[in-house]
Structures are given as C-alpha cells and as structure tokens.
Design an enzyme around this catalytic site. Structure first.
Site, PDB file in Angstrom:
ATOM      1  N   LYS A   1      -7.320  -4.864  -5.471  1.00 18.82           N
ATOM      2  CA  LYS A   1      -6.246  -3.796  -5.020  1.00 18.82           C
ATOM      3  C   LYS A   1      -4.912  -4.114  -5.455  1.00 18.82           C
ATOM      4  CE  LYS A   1      -4.562  -0.323  -2.406  1.00 18.82           C
ATOM      5  NZ  LYS A   1      -3.118  -0.327  -3.399  1.00 18.82           N
TER       6      LYS A   1
ATOM      7  N   ASP B   1      -0.810  -3.780  -5.505  1.00 14.42           N
ATOM      8  CA  ASP B   1       0.192  -3.311  -4.468  1.00 14.42           C
ATOM      9  C   ASP B   1       1.049  -2.517  -5.218  1.00 14.42           C
ATOM     10  OD1 ASP B   1       1.389  -2.823  -2.472  1.00 14.42           O
ATOM     11  OD2 ASP B   1       2.177  -4.917  -2.066  1.00 14.42           O
TER      12      ASP B   1
ATOM     13  N   GLU C   1      -3.843  -8.467  -2.054  1.00 11.53           N
ATOM     14  CA  GLU C   1      -3.727  -6.999  -1.213  1.00 11.53           C
ATOM     15  C   GLU C   1      -5.166  -6.870  -0.688  1.00 11.53           C
ATOM     16  OE1 GLU C   1      -2.519  -2.610   0.055  1.00 11.53           O
ATOM     17  OE2 GLU C   1      -2.053  -3.317  -2.045  1.00 11.53           O
TER      18      GLU C   1
END
Length: 199
Positions: free
Chosen positions: A27, A29, A162
């Site tokens: 993931k 950011d 993240e």
C-alpha cells in the site's frame, strides 16, 4: 468517461488473507487516481470525482506517450523519496506536483474493450502489456501471489510501509466497497493516525 467508471474500494481488516487465491500489493501512501485516456485527451479523476488533470503533469505526459490511445487505469498518485518509499507529506504539500507519479495497479478498459468483468489475473496481464515500454511517470505495481501474504505484511511493517492490499485473483472489478479487496494497515505507520483523526 468518468461517469462510466467507479472505484472498487477495499474493505479494511485486521489480518492479511493467507490463501493461495490472493495476490498482495504494498500500500503506497498517496491519492487514489483513475487515469482516463481517449486519444489526445487525458483526465485524472479522484475518488471523490474531482478532476486533477492539471495538478499532476508527469502522469498526464506519461499517459500521452503510451502507444495505446485509449485506456482507463486505476492507481495511486505518489511522490517517492530517495529511499523509494512514498512520502505523503511531500505529496500533500503541493510543492512537488511536478514529481508525482502513478503507481498503477489495475486496468478497467483498453482500446475500446471493457476489462472490468475479467478476473484480476487477466487485468494484471493487460496492465503489464500496456506499461511494458512505459516512460517515466506511470509504473506498474509489483505484487506477490499466494500464501506469502502474512509474511509480506510483517516485512512491510519492518520497512515502515503503510500496509498491504490483498485481492482475489479470480474476481472482476466491481464498483464500490468490495470484500474481494482487503486492506490491512501497519498500525505504527503515520497514515494509521491520520485515519483515526479523520473520524
């Protein structure tokens, strides 16, 4: 074009799926963006429907340089630090808009064909083909497949990333909240506190 497409939204969870039917992406950011190209026209559409085409010129230029004249891709607009990790503060400041790239993780359409009904594995193949000779500005999201998910999440946390988004390999792209996409966040990452503060 934007009315024809809506974002698939991951469901938040506490645990990364461990089954072989999943693939896992880091993931990044950033800001979720849909890139729509139709001939010489490119639009960057946010999750809330705003047109940010003028905000991120590098992504627009990269889309226009692609040999394919018509496509819609889904991804995350990011500013990468020297360590290769996305820097949300730099992105949010607006002072680095010229450096913003797209981390592309899905393709919804290409050359007049709607890919949303295809399983994710086939969409990933189409996306890889689209970006095979990519110029800078748009890059394909790397991913790992299968039971590696929980181990990959531990590594992501070690590297202060993240979190992970895990997706079912065999499922189509459906608009709105989806249990076929699972998002697990690193509880020690600054983005986790940002989300808590927004409630």
């Amino acid at each position: 074009m934007s009315k024809a497409f809506e974002f698939c939204l991951p469901t938040r969870a506490q645990k990364v799926p461990a089954g072989r039917d999943w693939l896992h992406e880091i993931k990044y950011d950033g800001y979720r963006i849909r890139v729509e190209r139709d001939g010489s026209r490119v639009r960057l559409i946010t999750r809330s429907g705003h047109d940010w085409t003028k905000r991120f010129p590098w992504i627009v230029e990269a889309a226009l340089q692609n040999r394919q004249k018509q496509f819609t891709i889904d991804g995350e607009a990011v500013v990468l630090g020297v360590d290769g990790i996305s820097d949300f503060n730099a992105l949010h400041s607006g002072r680095h808009n010229e450096e913003v790239q797209l981390y592309a993780f899905d393709i919804l359409a290409g050359d007049g064909d709607d890919y949303r009904a295809l399983p994710l594995t086939m969409r990933k193949s189409n996306l890889a083909r689209l970006l095979a000779r990519r110029p800078e500005g748009i890059f394909a999201a790397p991913f790992e497949q299968g039971e590696i998910g929980p181990d990959l999440f531990r590594k992501a946390c070690e590297f202060k990333l993240e979190g992970l988004v895990s997706k079912r390999l065999d499922r189509p792209y459906r608009a709105g909240p989806s249990r076929d996409w699972i998002k697990v966040k690193n509880r020690k990452h600054v983005a986790f506190d940002r989300v808590k503060e927004s409630f």
